[in-house]
Design a protein around this motif. Structure first.
Motif, mmCIF file in Angstrom:
data_model
loop_
_atom_site.group_PDB
_atom_site.id
_atom_site.type_symbol
_atom_site.label_atom_id
_atom_site.label_comp_id
_atom_site.label_asym_id
_atom_site.label_seq_id
_atom_site.Cartn_x
_atom_site.Cartn_y
_atom_site.Cartn_z
ATOM 1 N N GLU A 111 0.829 -1.213 0.000
ATOM 2 C CA GLU A 111 0.000 0.000 0.000
ATOM 3 C C GLU A 111 0.860 1.257 0.000
ATOM 4 N N LEU A 114 2.235 1.845 -3.457
ATOM 5 C CA LEU A 114 1.201 2.350 -4.360
ATOM 6 C C LEU A 114 0.926 3.829 -4.102
ATOM 7 N N ARG A 115 0.890 4.225 -2.818
ATOM 8 C CA ARG A 115 0.661 5.633 -2.477
ATOM 9 C C ARG A 115 1.836 6.493 -2.948
ATOM 10 N N GLN A 116 3.056 6.013 -2.760
ATOM 11 C CA GLN A 116 4.234 6.766 -3.175
ATOM 12 C C GLN A 116 4.261 6.978 -4.689
ATOM 13 N N GLU A 117 3.754 6.024 -5.422
ATOM 14 C CA GLU A 117 3.714 6.120 -6.883
ATOM 15 C C GLU A 117 2.486 6.897 -7.363
ATOM 16 N N GLY A 118 1.647 7.324 -6.423
ATOM 17 C CA GLY A 118 0.448 8.062 -6.782
ATOM 18 C C GLY A 118 -0.647 7.179 -7.351
ATOM 19 N N LEU A 119 -0.551 5.888 -7.116
ATOM 20 C CA LEU A 119 -1.542 4.949 -7.642
ATOM 21 C C LEU A 119 -2.643 4.631 -6.639
ATOM 22 N N LEU A 120 -2.443 5.062 -5.415
ATOM 23 C CA LEU A 120 -3.436 4.791 -4.376
ATOM 24 C C LEU A 120 -3.483 5.997 -3.451
ATOM 25 N N GLU A 121 -4.612 6.653 -3.440
ATOM 26 C CA GLU A 121 -4.746 7.808 -2.567
ATOM 27 C C GLU A 121 -5.507 7.464 -1.302
#
Length: 132
Positions: A111, A114-121
């Protein structure tokens, strides 16, 4: 063998379950030898004690006698077997505690990536949603 000699269907079902879970515990040790130390008491105390109780029960049933003390002993053994069945399940679950913690840690890292890659906010996006 003892299970085959026991007439009580409910007790026999509990023994079937304990046999199934017991085999799963042994398979877990084969898959992860590191848990063997956790299984020693199970193998060296719980199983022999369980077998002793089963031998006592089958002996009482084979005698075919009935009486206050005999019936009370049968009931106490049946209660102990009920507790043993629940304990087998709990013990098997405990053997999986470390892998469960590892899965949780892997999910948190996933998770975060994903957040670091901007894929999960929204962190709740990976949480299963209840069905209507």
């Amino acid at each position: 063998t003892a299970n085959d000699a026991i007439e009580d269907v409910a007790i026999s079902a509990k023994l079937d379950r304990m046999e199934e879970v017991g085999m799963a515990i042994l398979n877990r040790v084969a898959e992860q030898p590191g848990v063997a130390s956790q299984v020693r008491r199970f193998m060296n105390y719980y199983l022999p004690t369980l077998l002793q109780l089963l031998e006592t029960l089958t002996g009482l049933e084979a005698a075919g006698a009935s009486g206050t003390n005999i019936d009370a002993s049968k009931q106490r053994i049946a209660g102990a077997l009920q507790q043993a069945a629940a304990a087998f399940d709990a013990f098997y679950d405990r053997l999986h505690a470390e892998s469960s913690m590892n899965v949780n840690a892997e999910i948190r890292v996933f998770e975060d990536m994903l957040r670091q890659e901007g894929l999960l906010e929204d962190p709740a996006a990976l949480q299963p949603q209840p069905r209507p």
